[in-house]
Design a protein around this motif. Structure first.
Motif, PDB file in Angstrom:
ATOM      1  N   ALA A   1      59.803  33.756  99.935  1.00  0.00           N
ATOM      2  CA  ALA A   1      60.600  32.664  99.372  1.00  0.00           C
ATOM      3  C   ALA A   1      59.733  31.426  99.147  1.00  0.00           C
ATOM      4  N   GLN A   2      58.843  31.137 100.086  1.00  0.00           N
ATOM      5  CA  GLN A   2      57.969  29.984  99.947  1.00  0.00           C
ATOM      6  C   GLN A   2      57.009  30.156  98.778  1.00  0.00           C
ATOM      7  N   LYS A   3      56.489  31.385  98.617  1.00  0.00           N
ATOM      8  CA  LYS A   3      55.558  31.644  97.518  1.00  0.00           C
ATOM      9  C   LYS A   3      56.265  31.510  96.174  1.00  0.00           C
ATOM     10  N   ALA A   4      57.477  32.061  96.073  1.00  0.00           N
ATOM     11  CA  ALA A   4      58.232  31.997  94.819  1.00  0.00           C
ATOM     12  C   ALA A   4      58.539  30.548  94.449  1.00  0.00           C
ATOM     13  N   ALA A   5      58.924  29.747  95.447  1.00  0.00           N
ATOM     14  CA  ALA A   5      59.231  28.340  95.180  1.00  0.00           C
ATOM     15  C   ALA A   5      57.978  27.578  94.775  1.00  0.00           C
ATOM     16  N   ALA A   6      56.858  27.876  95.420  1.00  0.00           N
ATOM     17  CA  ALA A   6      55.604  27.186  95.099  1.00  0.00           C
ATOM     18  C   ALA A   6      55.195  27.440  93.652  1.00  0.00           C
ATOM     19  N   VAL A   7      55.346  28.685  93.197  1.00  0.00           N
ATOM     20  CA  VAL A   7      54.997  29.023  91.811  1.00  0.00           C
ATOM     21  C   VAL A   7      55.943  28.329  90.841  1.00  0.00           C
ATOM     22  N   ALA A   8      57.254  28.373  91.150  1.00  0.00           N
ATOM     23  CA  ALA A   8      58.256  27.795  90.257  1.00  0.00           C
ATOM     24  C   ALA A   8      58.138  26.277  90.162  1.00  0.00           C
ATOM     25  N   GLN A   9      57.693  25.648  91.243  1.00  0.00           N
ATOM     26  CA  GLN A   9      57.665  24.184  91.301  1.00  0.00           C
ATOM     27  C   GLN A   9      56.309  23.579  90.929  1.00  0.00           C
ATOM     28  N   ASN A  10      55.322  24.412  90.668  1.00  0.00           N
ATOM     29  CA  ASN A  10      53.952  23.917  90.482  1.00  0.00           C
ATOM     30  C   ASN A  10      53.848  22.846  89.389  1.00  0.00           C
TER      31      ASN A  10
ATOM     32  N   LYS B   1      55.607  19.568  90.373  1.00  0.00           N
ATOM     33  CA  LYS B   1      54.879  18.832  91.408  1.00  0.00           C
ATOM     34  C   LYS B   1      53.700  18.067  90.813  1.00  0.00           C
ATOM     35  N   GLU B   2      53.041  18.643  89.828  1.00  0.00           N
ATOM     36  CA  GLU B   2      51.930  17.945  89.173  1.00  0.00           C
ATOM     37  C   GLU B   2      52.452  16.693  88.461  1.00  0.00           C
ATOM     38  N   ILE B   3      53.604  16.825  87.813  1.00  0.00           N
ATOM     39  CA  ILE B   3      54.219  15.682  87.136  1.00  0.00           C
ATOM     40  C   ILE B   3      54.619  14.618  88.158  1.00  0.00           C
ATOM     41  N   LEU B   4      55.168  15.061  89.287  1.00  0.00           N
ATOM     42  CA  LEU B   4      55.604  14.128  90.325  1.00  0.00           C
ATOM     43  C   LEU B   4      54.424  13.409  90.964  1.00  0.00           C
ATOM     44  N   ASP B   5      53.315  14.125  91.124  1.00  0.00           N
ATOM     45  CA  ASP B   5      52.122  13.488  91.693  1.00  0.00           C
ATOM     46  C   ASP B   5      51.624  12.354  90.783  1.00  0.00           C
ATOM     47  N   ARG B   6      51.640  12.603  89.471  1.00  0.00           N
ATOM     48  CA  ARG B   6      51.228  11.545  88.534  1.00  0.00           C
ATOM     49  C   ARG B   6      52.225  10.390  88.555  1.00  0.00           C
ATOM     50  N   ALA B   7      53.518  10.742  88.672  1.00  0.00           N
ATOM     51  CA  ALA B   7      54.565   9.711  88.714  1.00  0.00           C
ATOM     52  C   ALA B   7      54.439   8.846  89.958  1.00  0.00           C
TER      53      ALA B   7
ATOM     54  N   SER C   1      59.713  18.951  98.853  1.00  0.00           N
ATOM     55  CA  SER C   1      60.022  20.276  98.319  1.00  0.00           C
ATOM     56  C   SER C   1      60.761  21.124  99.354  1.00  0.00           C
ATOM     57  N   PHE C   2      61.694  21.947  98.872  1.00  0.00           N
ATOM     58  CA  PHE C   2      62.459  22.855  99.737  1.00  0.00           C
ATOM     59  C   PHE C   2      62.401  24.262  99.155  1.00  0.00           C
ATOM     60  N   PHE C   3      62.006  25.221  99.986  1.00  0.00           N
ATOM     61  CA  PHE C   3      61.813  26.572  99.472  1.00  0.00           C
ATOM     62  C   PHE C   3      63.081  27.408  99.456  1.00  0.00           C
ATOM     63  N   SER C   4      63.965  27.216 100.428  1.00  0.00           N
ATOM     64  CA  SER C   4      65.129  28.098 100.530  1.00  0.00           C
ATOM     65  C   SER C   4      66.068  27.952  99.350  1.00  0.00           C
ATOM     66  N   SER C   5      66.090  26.763  98.744  1.00  0.00           N
ATOM     67  CA  SER C   5      66.947  26.504  97.590  1.00  0.00           C
ATOM     68  C   SER C   5      66.136  26.313  96.309  1.00  0.00           C
TER      69      SER C   5
ATOM     70  N   ALA D   1      64.360  17.032  80.801  1.00  0.00           N
ATOM     71  CA  ALA D   1      63.947  17.724  79.572  1.00  0.00           C
ATOM     72  C   ALA D   1      62.926  18.825  79.826  1.00  0.00           C
ATOM     73  N   HIS D   2      62.379  18.883  81.041  1.00  0.00           N
ATOM     74  CA  HIS D   2      61.339  19.873  81.328  1.00  0.00           C
ATOM     75  C   HIS D   2      61.967  21.265  81.465  1.00  0.00           C
ATOM     76  N   PRO D   3      61.373  22.298  80.857  1.00  0.00           N
ATOM     77  CA  PRO D   3      61.952  23.653  80.901  1.00  0.00           C
ATOM     78  C   PRO D   3      62.042  24.264  82.299  1.00  0.00           C
ATOM     79  N   SER D   4      61.279  23.749  83.251  1.00  0.00           N
ATOM     80  CA  SER D   4      61.324  24.293  84.615  1.00  0.00           C
ATOM     81  C   SER D   4      62.508  23.762  85.418  1.00  0.00           C
ATOM     82  N   VAL D   5      63.130  22.695  84.906  1.00  0.00           N
ATOM     83  CA  VAL D   5      64.222  22.056  85.655  1.00  0.00           C
ATOM     84  C   VAL D   5      65.559  22.627  85.196  1.00  0.00           C
ATOM     85  N   GLU D   6      66.266  23.224  86.115  1.00  0.00           N
ATOM     86  CA  GLU D   6      67.577  23.806  85.803  1.00  0.00           C
ATOM     87  C   GLU D   6      68.703  22.792  85.921  1.00  0.00           C
ATOM     88  N   ASP D   7      68.586  21.888  86.903  1.00  0.00           N
ATOM     89  CA  ASP D   7      69.685  20.956  87.143  1.00  0.00           C
ATOM     90  C   ASP D   7      69.165  19.741  87.903  1.00  0.00           C
ATOM     91  N   ILE D   8      69.777  18.591  87.662  1.00  0.00           N
ATOM     92  CA  ILE D   8      69.492  17.379  88.435  1.00  0.00           C
ATOM     93  C   ILE D   8      70.812  16.853  88.971  1.00  0.00           C
TER      94      ILE D   8
END
Length: 231
Positions: free
Chosen positions: A8-17, A20-26, A37-41, A59-66
């Motif tokens: 679960a942690q690996k899947a979340a890390a890949v999906a959020q990569n 996270k890069e955008i957030l680091d710049r922000a 970051s939370f892996f279980s959800s 607007a980012h394609p990786s984001v499903e919901d805010i």
């Protein structure tokens, strides 16, 4: 760690990569003050300083919901004491009988034995007579409590739930699920043979999504059979 946790942690890390890069710049630009970051959800809790940045994330394609962070639970924070509704003849709560849980005990010999239930709510006062034997960390032989099965995400310094009104709701919920005092007294829970663990993620009438998610990650790592959220 358990293999499921790692997966679960690996899947979340890949999906959020990418996010996270955008957030680091922000963070460097002052558009975000922090994120977690939370892996279980597979979610990220972000404290945003710039409203336009939320639109960029959306607007980012990786984001499903805010979703907004705050959750008001004040309408459900009080609990009623069902003790007066007990049948004096057999000690079984009327609610248990209404859903015929006692028939399941008798006819199918199923009462929750062998099952661990994770309760995310206010704290559960597990030292009450009707709950202590159901608390996974209680040792009846020594009368001691192992606090590793309780985690407080509202007041992290508290290693045990306070026996106060702030934990009335979680205590009531635990009683409804598995409360039982002895073999024939105060049988108020539908699964009196089960054990429980507890994450306190709600204070008196209020919580927030980051607290809930933190509790969810901990609960996931504890591997209960069922997770109950009666908010």
């Amino acid at each position: 760690k358990n293999a499921d946790d790692m997966s679960a942690q690996k899947a979340a890390a890949v999906a959020q990569n990418d996010i996270k890069e955008i957030l680091d710049r922000a963070l460097e630009q002052g558009k975000v003050s922090s994120y977690e970051s939370f892996f279980s959800s597979n979610s990220i809790h972000v404290i945003v300083s710039d409203i336009d940045f939320i639109r960029q994330l959306a607007a980012h394609p990786s984001v499903e919901d805010i979703a907004l962070s705050a959750v008001d639970t004040s309408s459900s924070s009080s609990a009623q004491n069902g003790g007066d509704a007990l049948d004096s003849a057999d000690g079984i709560d009327w609610g248990v009988k209404m859903v015929r849980a006692n028939s399941v005990w008798d006819e199918f010999h199923l009462d929750g034995s062998g099952v661990t239930i994770g309760i995310i709510d206010t704290g559960v006062n597990y030292k009450l007579p009707a709950l202590r034997n159901a608390y996974k960390g209680y040792d009846a032989a020594t009368g001691t409590y192992d606090t590793k099965y309780y985690k407080d995400f509202i007041d992290p310094d508290k290693v045990e739930p306070a026996a106060s009104s702030e934990n009335t709701h979680g205590t009531h919920v635990a009683g409804t699920i598995l409360g039982k005092e002895g073999d024939s007294l105060n049988r108020i829970g539908v699964a009196p043979g089960a054990k429980f663990i507890n994450a306190r993620a709600i204070s008196e009438g209020m919580t927030s999504s980051d607290v809930i998610l933190r509790a969810g990650d901990w609960m996931y790592s504890m591997h209960p059979d069922i997770i109950n959220n009666s908010w």
